[in-house]
Design a protein around this motif. Structure first.
Motif, mmCIF file in Angstrom:
data_model
loop_
_atom_site.group_PDB
_atom_site.id
_atom_site.type_symbol
_atom_site.label_atom_id
_atom_site.label_comp_id
_atom_site.label_asym_id
_atom_site.label_seq_id
_atom_site.Cartn_x
_atom_site.Cartn_y
_atom_site.Cartn_z
ATOM 1 N N LEU A 271 -0.734 -26.614 9.690
ATOM 2 C CA LEU A 271 -1.044 -27.903 9.078
ATOM 3 C C LEU A 271 -1.194 -28.945 10.170
ATOM 4 N N PRO A 272 -2.027 -29.937 9.916
ATOM 5 C CA PRO A 272 -2.138 -31.001 10.916
ATOM 6 C C PRO A 272 -0.785 -31.690 11.093
ATOM 7 N N SER A 273 -0.450 -31.993 12.319
ATOM 8 C CA SER A 273 0.844 -32.633 12.559
ATOM 9 C C SER A 273 0.778 -34.092 12.111
ATOM 10 N N ALA A 274 1.847 -34.541 11.525
ATOM 11 C CA ALA A 274 1.930 -35.914 11.034
ATOM 12 C C ALA A 274 2.384 -36.838 12.167
ATOM 13 N N GLU A 275 2.140 -38.086 11.974
ATOM 14 C CA GLU A 275 2.597 -39.069 12.956
ATOM 15 C C GLU A 275 4.120 -39.098 12.963
ATOM 16 N N LYS A 276 4.701 -39.547 14.070
ATOM 17 C CA LYS A 276 6.157 -39.529 14.220
ATOM 18 C C LYS A 276 6.880 -40.374 13.177
ATOM 19 N N ASP A 277 6.266 -41.441 12.735
ATOM 20 C CA ASP A 277 6.956 -42.307 11.780
ATOM 21 C C ASP A 277 6.710 -41.895 10.325
ATOM 22 N N THR A 278 6.061 -40.761 10.090
ATOM 23 C CA THR A 278 5.829 -40.281 8.732
ATOM 24 C C THR A 278 7.118 -39.708 8.159
ATOM 25 N N LYS A 279 7.448 -40.124 6.937
ATOM 26 C CA LYS A 279 8.622 -39.595 6.242
ATOM 27 C C LYS A 279 8.138 -38.933 4.969
ATOM 28 N N TRP A 280 8.465 -37.669 4.826
ATOM 29 C CA TRP A 280 8.010 -36.889 3.680
ATOM 30 C C TRP A 280 9.027 -36.974 2.551
ATOM 31 N N ILE A 281 8.558 -37.154 1.346
ATOM 32 C CA ILE A 281 9.416 -37.048 0.166
ATOM 33 C C ILE A 281 9.403 -35.592 -0.279
#
Length: 103
Positions: free
Chosen positions: A39-49
């Motif tokens: 999967l594409p990596s998310a930005e560092k400040d991304t918070k997943w629910i």
């Protein structure tokens, strides 16, 4: 009259997997299918629910036995389905044996 098989076909569901990450090889009579979903990596400040999709590795090995023309195996990938076609070798003898079912 029994019609002998000319080929065997394997269908593998690989949804969300890039066809470029699929690796198929034959070593003797062992067929190995490997795939990787990244999967594409998310930005560092991304918070997943909730994150339902994950990176995933897929490996399947099949013993082909005798009578497969390993030089002419083909594969295609379409809409998340990998199709591997295994032709029988020309000199393979068809030995169909009926098995009686006891009741």
């Amino acid at each position: 009259m029994t019609v002998p098989f000319r080929r065997f076909v394997i269908f593998a569901d690989l949804p969300g997997i890039d066809p470029g990450s699929v690796d198929i090889d034959v070593d003797g009579q062992l067929l190995t299918i490997r795939a990787q979903r990244r999967l594409p990596s998310a930005e560092k400040d991304t918070k997943w629910i909730v994150r339902e999709r994950r990176n995933h590795s897929f490996v399947r090995q099949l013993n082909l036995g005798q009578g497969i023309d390993t030089e002419n195996i083909t594969a295609a990938y379409d809409n998340g389905v990998l199709t591997v076609t295994l032709p029988k070798s020309e000199n393979a003898q068809s030995q169909v044996k009926r098995i009686a079912i006891k009741s």
